[in-house]
Design a protein around this motif. Structure first.
Motif, PDB file in Angstrom:
ATOM      1  N   GLY A 246       0.772  -1.236   0.000  1.00 49.82           N
ATOM      2  CA  GLY A 246       0.000   0.000   0.000  1.00 49.82           C
ATOM      3  C   GLY A 246       0.803   1.285   0.000  1.00 49.82           C
ATOM      4  O   GLY A 246       0.655   2.108   0.912  1.00 49.82           O
ATOM      5  N   TYR A 247       1.647   1.506  -1.015  1.00 54.54           N
ATOM      6  CA  TYR A 247       2.347   2.778  -1.149  1.00 54.54           C
ATOM      7  C   TYR A 247       2.842   2.934  -2.580  1.00 54.54           C
ATOM      8  O   TYR A 247       2.890   1.959  -3.350  1.00 54.54           O
TER       9      TYR A 247
ATOM     10  N   LEU B 203       2.895   2.522  10.042  1.00 50.60           N
ATOM     11  CA  LEU B 203       3.713   3.699   9.781  1.00 50.60           C
ATOM     12  C   LEU B 203       4.623   3.408   8.592  1.00 50.60           C
ATOM     13  O   LEU B 203       5.369   2.425   8.595  1.00 50.60           O
ATOM     14  N   TYR B 204       4.563   4.270   7.577  1.00 47.04           N
ATOM     15  CA  TYR B 204       5.388   4.137   6.380  1.00 47.04           C
ATOM     16  C   TYR B 204       6.438   5.249   6.385  1.00 47.04           C
ATOM     17  O   TYR B 204       6.140   6.399   6.711  1.00 47.04           O
ATOM     18  N   GLU B 205       7.657   4.898   5.982  1.00 45.45           N
ATOM     19  CA  GLU B 205       8.722   5.895   5.895  1.00 45.45           C
ATOM     20  C   GLU B 205       9.470   5.750   4.570  1.00 45.45           C
ATOM     21  O   GLU B 205      10.075   4.706   4.301  1.00 45.45           O
ATOM     22  N   LEU B 206       9.410   6.795   3.770  1.00 44.18           N
ATOM     23  CA  LEU B 206      10.240   6.878   2.568  1.00 44.18           C
ATOM     24  C   LEU B 206      11.560   7.510   2.970  1.00 44.18           C
ATOM     25  O   LEU B 206      11.587   8.580   3.579  1.00 44.18           O
ATOM     26  N   ARG B 207      12.668   6.847   2.623  1.00 45.03           N
ATOM     27  CA  ARG B 207      13.996   7.336   3.012  1.00 45.03           C
ATOM     28  C   ARG B 207      14.817   7.646   1.771  1.00 45.03           C
ATOM     29  O   ARG B 207      14.942   6.815   0.868  1.00 45.03           O
ATOM     30  N   LEU B 208      15.405   8.826   1.760  1.00 43.58           N
ATOM     31  CA  LEU B 208      16.333   9.222   0.706  1.00 43.58           C
ATOM     32  C   LEU B 208      17.677   9.526   1.334  1.00 43.58           C
ATOM     33  O   LEU B 208      17.752  10.228   2.352  1.00 43.58           O
TER      34      LEU B 208
END
Length: 278
Positions: free
Chosen positions: A106-107, A244-249
């Protein structure tokens, strides 16, 4: 009476030694392509990720980022008659974005199409720049069985969430090596409501790593500390499906200014989506 013929003179030799006849001579096509690529690299700087702007530079102040140089060299090798406008078009064509959609977890988010996926990196998904190896993107999500988030505000304010993000990074970067020191700071924290109506937090931190080149030395003057790396970490936090979703760059600070527009485009593209029951 037969006349004795004079022996033929030996073949000419190059200054470096060896016969010129046996030396390897580049083909005209290669010479033209190499000459064209040298002319392009010595005369212009072109941004590969933003709308291209070219400025003349002198040999003393000219620096070409690795991916820009690669794009220009490839463009010069494709056609010896390629011009500056063609080079700009080639770079814009080479650097495009794709959308990664994960309907199971789901993202979704956008990423540069020339980045490669790395499997087994420990994240739910992981892409890396093939030229700048310290530049990558990943997505982490909490366990569906042990989390019960209703909103990203469950983390507190954006500033409180930033402290949690930084603490998590420093925990992951803990090292057992002697003489390793980390310097960290929270650069910015913010919140935004995206076009899907959901609230997202954005956090930017900087972390520098220092280490001694001889950590076992007895005398302090023999333990010279040097900077190992200096990176910026950009996180986007969202909540959906009670997770909890975390996009990391991650990107080196040395290239952040050049990549900033694209990195922010990736951050703004991140969306969490409702997963329908099977």
């Amino acid at each position: 009476m037969a006349t004795a013929l004079k022996p033929l003179p030996p073949p000419p030799y190059s200054a470096a030694g060896g016969s010129l006849r046996s030396a390897s001579i580049p083909s005209p096509v290669n010479i033209a392509a190499a000459s064209q690529s040298r002319r392009l690299i010595s005369s212009v700087t072109c941004s590969s990720r933003r709308p291209v702007s070219c400025e003349p530079h002198t040999a003393t102040d000219f620096v070409v980022p690795r991916r820009n140089a690669m794009a220009m060299i490839l463009a010069g090798l494709v056609s010896p008659r390629i011009g500056l406008n063609d080079t700009a078009l080639a770079q814009q064509y080479l650097v495009t974005f794709r959308e990664h959609i994960d309907t199971f977890d789901g993202y979704s988010f956008m990423y540069p199409s020339n980045w490669i996926q790395v499997r087994g990196a420990g994240a739910d998904i992981f892409f890396r720049d093939p030229f700048v190896l310290d530049e990558n993107i990943s997505v982490e999500l909490s366990s569906p069985s042990s989390s019960n988030y209703t909103s990203v505000e469950d983390l507190g304010s954006p500033q409180e969430a930033g402290q949690k993000v930084l603490k998590q990074y420093l925990t992951e970067f803990m090292s057992t090596r002697l003489g390793v020191r980390r310097e960290s700071s929270i650069l910015t924290t913010s919140s935004r409501v995206a076009d899907d109506g959901k609230l997202y937090y954005q956090v930017e931190v900087n972390i520098k790593s220092y280490a001694s080149n001889n950590e076992l030395a007895v005398m302090p003057q023999d333990r010279v500390v040097r900077k190992e790396w200096d990176r910026r970490y950009l996180s986007v936090l969202g909540v959906e499906n009670k997770q909890l979703y975390e996009l990391r760059l991650q990107t080196p600070e040395s290239v952040f200014a050049e990549e900033e527009n694209d990195l922010r485009r990736i951050m703004e593209s991140f969306r969490v989506k409702k997963v329908l029951p099977a």
